[in-house]
Enzyme design. Sequence first.
Site, PDB file in Angstrom:
ATOM      1  N   ASP A  57       0.932  -1.349  -0.035  1.00  0.00           N
ATOM      2  CA  ASP A  57      -0.163  -0.116   0.063  1.00  0.00           C
ATOM      3  C   ASP A  57       1.051   1.201  -0.101  1.00  0.00           C
ATOM      4  O   ASP A  57       0.837   1.958  -0.890  1.00  0.00           O
ATOM      5  CB  ASP A  57      -0.866  -0.152   1.100  1.00  0.00           C
ATOM      6  N   GLU A  86      -8.658   3.796   6.813  1.00  0.00           N
ATOM      7  CA  GLU A  86      -8.346   4.300   5.507  1.00  0.00           C
ATOM      8  C   GLU A  86      -9.708   4.531   4.527  1.00  0.00           C
ATOM      9  O   GLU A  86      -9.711   5.303   3.882  1.00  0.00           O
ATOM     10  CB  GLU A  86      -7.827   2.678   4.822  1.00  0.00           C
TER      11      GLU A  86
END
Length: 625
Positions: free
Chosen positions: A385, A519
């Site tokens: 990520d 997130e």
Amino acid sequence: MPVATLLPFTAAPSRKSAGPTSSFRLTEKFVLLLVFSAFITLCFGAIFFLPDSSKLLSGVFFHSSAVETNTRTGPGSGDSSSGSAGSDVRVLAKIKKDHEKALLEAKDTLQKRGDEIQQEILADKEKLSRDTLAKEAKDGGHLPVVEYHRPPGTTGTEPLDPETRDRRAKVKEMMKHAWDSYRHYAWGSNELRPVSKQGHSSNLFGSIKGATIVDALDSLYIMDMMDEFDAATEWVEKNLDFNMNAEVSVFEVNIRFVGGLLSAYYLSGKEVFRRKAVELGEKLLPAFKTPTGIPWALLNLKSGIGRNWPWASGGSSILAEYGTLHLEFMHLGQLSGNPEFAQKVMNIRKVLNRLDKPQGLYPNYLNPNSGQWGQHHVSVGGLGDSFYEYLLKAWLMSDKTDEEGKKMYYEALQAIETNLMRKSSGGLTYIAEWKGGLLEHKMGHLTCFAGGMMALGADGAPGDKTGHQMEMAAEIARTCHESYVRTALKLGPEAFRFDGGVEAIATRQNEKYFILRPEVIETYMYMWRFTHDPKYREWGWEAVQALEKHCRLEGGYSGVRDVYASSPNHDDVQQSFYLAETLKYLYLLFSEDDHLPFDHWVFNTEAHPLPVIRKDKTEIPNEVE
Ligand code: DMJ
């Protein structure tokens, strides 16, 4: 001094020795006395009024303690009694020289204009304060002097809309509850256990303490909780310590501690944060001692010995770990004047650019000894990520001068779009994982940050892809929102799947947990800033309500083990990133855009804001002098 008092000290006539002098006449006696007293006056005048006189007196006649100390500590002064004549001469010579120098300087000064003198005084004062700071820095880690200028947008204006204002106030109250609970039950520990009401220590930080304090500093500042910020600052000053024989995760310590300290410095200007950030950054440098310069995942802070996670493919380092140091290290270089920081992270890019990338994708594992990829597993979630996030943000943080970062980001995004992004039969766009050429139709909660990243990068997209990238960002935001909506608790699972007849739902028991991760809310915040579509604030508010209902406890906030269960089973951990990220992104979602504006600030992967380093040096908010 009156002459009379000196007479007995010299040759004062006494009655017993009066014989020879009695033959002088009175007038002769008087003249003699006059001449004698004139001579004495002259001698003493010379002693007192010539330049070296007072020091001469103290040095020769009175032996002041200062002079004695000087001579004893001077070179070759072992015995104070022997050779004292020689040392007296040396002292006198030095005194004379100093005096002459002072006289010359005074003479010089008297010839100058008033404004010149004033300027010189100012320059002297500045030099003195620079020298003092430099000395302090040296004592605490040889830091150069940095002139602090607060970057724009550290505080924002109140939201105009009353509902938004209330929602923002609610988020602040949540922050207060999380902080107060930590303070009450776990002060100084890394994290809080809100059910058992005690401290919780993660081995990610070795024996470094206070993760929640450092992670929360900037959120406290941004939310104008200054009493709490001051208490946290005091704790950092007195207790934050990195001198220990313990192994830490280089990545976690970097994003939370280095990132947290850097942000606290840029927001408040307090030197202690700069000092601690650089001190810790320097302790992380031995992690790069590998044949390729790709750092180890784990590092013993005392011995400087590193290694990788035993489970990582053939002793590999991990993309999301070694690829998530760039922003912090560029700032550490700025604040320390040490070029090593930038060299280390730029070398990582060099190694990556020499390697062939399967379909243009970056595998998650790279062996730091051989410089070869490990297992071909590609993910925009866990293990991969923030590597992609940091390519884009490196370019933005460099005031868009880091062309290499920009190119790597847009090429990687293209490869992700082509190879990993898919649309479900129900119309939900997701980012799958890639294992040796095969797709696993699973998306992690962690992957949901990608909506925000795509929105942030859309403006700079090559060709005419800006609109397309904004659409992809909106699609990812929608999918991640769906992963929340489709649960009993209205909180998202750790991972959700698009196979076996399900869409955006976790099917495995070990993927159903929610640990207060940020997130999804992070993506709402970016989408709100770029579109001002009210649905993003609504979705954020839904999350607030779910957090309040299922995660809030008397002792703080807790994650839950199964978001599909009708009532929450708490995991008893208030993660430090809940205060650093989740609550900060919620607060900014309900703030005006002038608070930490994106053209001046870039958020690290732990939501710690770092200022853009201006290419025009005169505009750099904080530059090394
Ligand atoms: C945070 O520590 C950071 O956001 C990191 O990049 C990924 N995981 C957590 C939060 O979920």
